[in-house]
Each structure stands twice: as structure tokens, then as C-alpha cells.
Design a protein around this motif. Structure first.
Motif, PDB file in Angstrom:
ATOM      1  N   ALA A   1      -7.321   9.235   0.794  1.00  0.00           N
ATOM      2  CA  ALA A   1      -6.272   9.671   0.292  1.00  0.00           C
ATOM      3  C   ALA A   1      -6.346   9.596  -1.256  1.00  0.00           C
ATOM      4  O   ALA A   1      -5.229  10.095  -1.757  1.00  0.00           O
ATOM      5  N   GLY A   2      -7.224   9.132  -1.975  1.00  0.00           N
ATOM      6  CA  GLY A   2      -7.273   9.273  -3.247  1.00  0.00           C
ATOM      7  C   GLY A   2      -6.736   7.937  -4.167  1.00  0.00           C
ATOM      8  O   GLY A   2      -6.502   7.967  -5.356  1.00  0.00           O
ATOM      9  N   MET A   3      -6.483   7.013  -3.279  1.00  0.00           N
ATOM     10  CA  MET A   3      -6.087   5.419  -3.935  1.00  0.00           C
ATOM     11  C   MET A   3      -6.874   4.639  -3.998  1.00  0.00           C
ATOM     12  O   MET A   3      -8.017   4.558  -3.137  1.00  0.00           O
ATOM     13  N   THR A   4      -6.684   3.467  -4.942  1.00  0.00           N
ATOM     14  CA  THR A   4      -7.742   2.479  -4.701  1.00  0.00           C
ATOM     15  C   THR A   4      -7.350   1.501  -3.731  1.00  0.00           C
ATOM     16  O   THR A   4      -6.092   0.684  -4.054  1.00  0.00           O
ATOM     17  N   PRO A   5      -8.213   0.855  -3.031  1.00  0.00           N
ATOM     18  CA  PRO A   5      -7.845  -0.213  -2.161  1.00  0.00           C
ATOM     19  C   PRO A   5      -7.873  -1.353  -2.978  1.00  0.00           C
ATOM     20  O   PRO A   5      -8.945  -1.421  -3.754  1.00  0.00           O
TER      21      PRO A   5
ATOM     22  N   SER B   1      -1.267   4.721  -7.046  1.00  0.00           N
ATOM     23  CA  SER B   1      -2.546   4.450  -7.162  1.00  0.00           C
ATOM     24  C   SER B   1      -3.299   3.353  -6.671  1.00  0.00           C
ATOM     25  O   SER B   1      -4.415   3.577  -6.373  1.00  0.00           O
ATOM     26  N   TYR B   2      -2.593   2.325  -5.963  1.00  0.00           N
ATOM     27  CA  TYR B   2      -3.318   1.398  -5.300  1.00  0.00           C
ATOM     28  C   TYR B   2      -2.857   1.055  -3.986  1.00  0.00           C
ATOM     29  O   TYR B   2      -1.500   1.316  -3.721  1.00  0.00           O
ATOM     30  N   VAL B   3      -3.595   0.699  -3.069  1.00  0.00           N
ATOM     31  CA  VAL B   3      -3.053   0.013  -1.821  1.00  0.00           C
ATOM     32  C   VAL B   3      -3.673  -1.238  -1.546  1.00  0.00           C
ATOM     33  O   VAL B   3      -4.867  -1.209  -1.584  1.00  0.00           O
ATOM     34  N   VAL B   4      -2.704  -2.516  -1.448  1.00  0.00           N
ATOM     35  CA  VAL B   4      -3.163  -3.825  -1.071  1.00  0.00           C
ATOM     36  C   VAL B   4      -3.718  -3.837   0.316  1.00  0.00           C
ATOM     37  O   VAL B   4      -2.681  -3.388   1.495  1.00  0.00           O
ATOM     38  N   VAL B   5      -4.936  -4.238   0.899  1.00  0.00           N
ATOM     39  CA  VAL B   5      -5.472  -4.333   2.283  1.00  0.00           C
ATOM     40  C   VAL B   5      -5.904  -5.535   2.634  1.00  0.00           C
ATOM     41  O   VAL B   5      -6.579  -6.192   1.616  1.00  0.00           O
TER      42      VAL B   5
ATOM     43  N   ARG C   1       1.456   1.593 -13.457  1.00  0.00           N
ATOM     44  CA  ARG C   1       1.050   2.154 -12.267  1.00  0.00           C
ATOM     45  C   ARG C   1       1.719   1.412 -11.112  1.00  0.00           C
ATOM     46  O   ARG C   1       2.112   0.241 -11.341  1.00  0.00           O
ATOM     47  N   TYR C   2       1.687   1.921  -9.872  1.00  0.00           N
ATOM     48  CA  TYR C   2       2.215   1.283  -8.728  1.00  0.00           C
ATOM     49  C   TYR C   2       1.412   1.512  -7.545  1.00  0.00           C
ATOM     50  O   TYR C   2       0.736   2.503  -7.390  1.00  0.00           O
ATOM     51  N   GLY C   3       1.743   0.566  -6.638  1.00  0.00           N
ATOM     52  CA  GLY C   3       0.938   0.668  -5.113  1.00  0.00           C
ATOM     53  C   GLY C   3       1.761   0.202  -4.204  1.00  0.00           C
ATOM     54  O   GLY C   3       2.966  -0.288  -4.240  1.00  0.00           O
ATOM     55  N   ALA C   4       0.911   0.296  -2.986  1.00  0.00           N
ATOM     56  CA  ALA C   4       1.701  -0.414  -1.666  1.00  0.00           C
ATOM     57  C   ALA C   4       1.216  -1.439  -1.082  1.00  0.00           C
ATOM     58  O   ALA C   4      -0.101  -1.823  -1.481  1.00  0.00           O
ATOM     59  N   GLN C   5       1.970  -2.261  -0.331  1.00  0.00           N
ATOM     60  CA  GLN C   5       1.347  -3.462   0.131  1.00  0.00           C
ATOM     61  C   GLN C   5       0.597  -3.700   1.270  1.00  0.00           C
ATOM     62  O   GLN C   5      -0.076  -4.490   1.918  1.00  0.00           O
ATOM     63  N   ASP C   6       0.500  -2.278   1.994  1.00  0.00           N
ATOM     64  CA  ASP C   6      -0.260  -2.183   3.294  1.00  0.00           C
ATOM     65  C   ASP C   6      -0.183  -0.563   3.673  1.00  0.00           C
ATOM     66  O   ASP C   6       0.273   0.250   2.860  1.00  0.00           O
ATOM     67  N   VAL C   7      -1.067  -0.161   4.828  1.00  0.00           N
ATOM     68  CA  VAL C   7      -1.138   1.211   4.929  1.00  0.00           C
ATOM     69  C   VAL C   7      -1.744   1.193   6.515  1.00  0.00           C
ATOM     70  O   VAL C   7      -2.271   0.087   6.883  1.00  0.00           O
TER      71      VAL C   7
ATOM     72  N   GLU D   1      -4.744  -2.716 -17.560  1.00  0.00           N
ATOM     73  CA  GLU D   1      -3.799  -1.920 -16.722  1.00  0.00           C
ATOM     74  C   GLU D   1      -2.880  -2.798 -15.921  1.00  0.00           C
ATOM     75  O   GLU D   1      -2.995  -3.881 -15.643  1.00  0.00           O
ATOM     76  N   VAL D   2      -1.540  -2.313 -15.934  1.00  0.00           N
ATOM     77  CA  VAL D   2      -0.460  -3.051 -15.153  1.00  0.00           C
ATOM     78  C   VAL D   2      -0.004  -2.306 -14.189  1.00  0.00           C
ATOM     79  O   VAL D   2       0.293  -1.016 -14.085  1.00  0.00           O
ATOM     80  N   VAL D   3       0.197  -3.000 -13.106  1.00  0.00           N
ATOM     81  CA  VAL D   3       0.357  -2.219 -11.727  1.00  0.00           C
ATOM     82  C   VAL D   3       1.629  -3.136 -10.908  1.00  0.00           C
ATOM     83  O   VAL D   3       1.481  -4.533 -10.886  1.00  0.00           O
ATOM     84  N   VAL D   4       2.502  -2.354 -10.411  1.00  0.00           N
ATOM     85  CA  VAL D   4       3.496  -3.293  -9.435  1.00  0.00           C
ATOM     86  C   VAL D   4       3.346  -2.869  -8.023  1.00  0.00           C
ATOM     87  O   VAL D   4       3.080  -1.599  -7.847  1.00  0.00           O
TER      88      VAL D   4
END
Ligand SMILES: O=C(CO)COP(=O)(O)O
Length: 264
Positions: A128-132, A98-102, A69-75, A44-47
């Protein structure tokens, strides 16, 4: 890396690249991987770009039907309201993240984030349905005192508070020794394995076998195409969280294709 878990390569861009540069990099990465006929079901490849790039990345990924796939750096820990400058999990989910870095060490350090805050953010992401992607890691002093395992396990325990076994099975934990981040000082495969295995053992103790066998544990800290294969050869390392090397399409593409790389 165990055959039952899909390896995950996530590129944390940190505060680099504006939305136009983001589009160029994701396009290049997509070409590089499609050139090599990359099987996204195999790795799996995520930015993970800055917030301001996400809408452009979403448009590109949707428009070109990319498998990246992509995600965020914080929430934010908050759902909505008067929290100037914050970004909610709902907003990120709407952008197709799909992802959130925490709990990245840079947020723990510069924004004083505690395990409690990290746990609250992870819950928001999951709800919210995303993977931390829950980050843990020790500084140099703790490493020199030989206390890295106890330190990281305590961070995992605090950050995963309140999650069910089922939820933990779908989570990602990233072990990033602070002394190896952006320093060129990569942990040895044995160092990575030691802590990743301890994290999994802790999850087994607290949440049971299914959670321990499902949770993906990544290593992060000066990962490059040249050193990724040795790290990925370790049983409990399921992928990498990559900083600097994820800003170059060729280099990150090589990391995603770690199985083609020589083990150093
Ligand atoms: O912090 C990191 C990824 O989140 C690691 O950064 P580097 O790969 O630049 O060392």
C-alpha cells in the motif's frame, strides 16, 4: 548510526491519548522542534498514535505543513471484507500514514502474532506504499540464557520472508528487548548494538549488501532523552522506537535531537 542512513525517531503512543490530546501533543512537538530549528532531513521524526487519532493528526500535519510524519500501530493481514474490527493497509495509506508498526511484542504476546502473520502484515503495508517497522525482541528468559541474537535473527528471518533485496533496503526493523519495555530497564548501548549488528549481518547474508546498508535498525525499550545519545553512538543503531517518553513533547523532542544530548 551510519552516515549513509537517515536516523529515525518514532514515538509509539500505544493505547494512549484520544484524538484531541493527539492534536495537542503533535502541536507541542512541532513547536518544540521548530524552536530548535530541527532539520527533519537530518533526523526523521514520526509519531505512531492509535487508529482513532490518525485523521486528526493528518488534518493537522497537512494544514500546518508539518514535517513530522506519522504511522499506525498495526494493520490487518486482509485487504478488505468481513473482518470486523480490522483496519486495512489501504485505509491507512489513505490517511497519509508513512509507516506501520508490525509485530510489536505486545501484539505478539497479547494477540498471539506469529512471524508469519507479521510478515503478511509487512507485505500489506509495503504493497500500500507504507514502510513497515518490523519489531523483534527477546523476553527475559531468552536473554538470561544468552540466546538473544539467535532468537531475534530467527524472528527477522521469519518476518522478512518473501521480501526482495530492494524492499528490504527500504524497511525498518526495531529491536525491542521485551524486558526493557516500559520497565525503566534500558539495554546498554552494547546490548543494543549486539542485536542490531546481528540483524544487519543476517540481512547482508540473505539479501546482500545494498539491503544491509539500507535497512534501518532501531532500538526500543525505556529510551529517554537522558540515555538516547549513548545508544545512538552505536554503529548499527539507526534510531529508536520510543514508548512512554514519546508522550511528552519536551522529552521526545530531546530524543529527536539526540546529537545535542550528552553521552552517559
Ligand atoms: O515498546 C516500546 C516502543 O514500541 C518501548 O516502550 P518504552 O519506551 O515505554 O519502554
Amino acid at each position: 548510526m551510519a552516515a549513509t542512513r537517515t536516523p529515525l525517531m518514532a514515538g509509539n503512543w500505544k493505547m494512549n491519548l484520544n484524538h484531541q490530546e493527539a492534536v495537542v501533543l503533535v502541536q507541542k512537538l512541532a513547536w518544540t522542534l521548530s524552536d530548535k530549528k530541527h532539520d527533519f532531513a537530518k533526523v526523521e521524526v514520526v509519531v505512531v498514535p492509535p487508529f482513532t487519532d490518525l485523521r486528526s493528526v493528518q488534518t493537522l500535519v497537512d494544514g500546518d505543513r508539518l514535517s513530522i510524519r506519522y504511522g499506525a500501530q498495526d494493520v490487518s493481514v486482509h485487504e478488505s471484507g468481513a473482518y470486523t474490527g480490522e483496519i486495512s493497509a489501504g485505509m491507512l495509506a489513505k490517511l497519509g500514514c508513512s509507516y506501520v508498526v508490525v509485530g510489536h511484542s505486545e501484539r505478539r504476546e497479547h494477540h498471539d502474532e506469529s512471524d508469519e502473520t507479521v510478515s503478511a502484515k509487512a507485505h500489506r503495508a509495503l504493497d500500500a506504499g507504507m514502510t513497515p517497522i518490523v519489531c523483534v525482541g527477546e523476553g527475559l528468559e531468552i536473554r538470561q540464557a544468552g540466546e538473544q541474537v539467535a532468537h531475534c535473527v530467527a524472528q527477522v528471518a521469519g518476518s522478512l520472508a518473501g521480501f526482495s533485496a530492494e524492499q528490504v533496503a527500504g524497511l525498518v526493523v526495531a529491536y525491542e528487548p521485551v524486558w526493557a519495555i516500559g520497565t525503566g530497564e534500558v539495554a546498554t548501548p552494547d546490548d543494543a548494538q549486539e542485536v542490531c549488528a546481528a540483524v544487519r549481518a543476517h540481512v547482508r547474508e540473505t539479501h546482500g549488501d545494498a539491503a544491509a546498508d539500507g535497512v534501518r535498525v532501531l532500538y526500543g525499550g525505556s529510551v529517554k532523552a537522558a540515555n538516547v545519545a549513548g545508544i545512538m553512538a552505536e554503529t548499527d543503531v539507526d534510531g529508536c522506537l520510543v514508548g512512554g517518553a514519546s508522550l511528552q513533547a519536551d522529552e521526545f523532542g530531546g530524543i529527536c535531537r539526540f546529537y545535542d544530548m550528552p553521552v552517559l
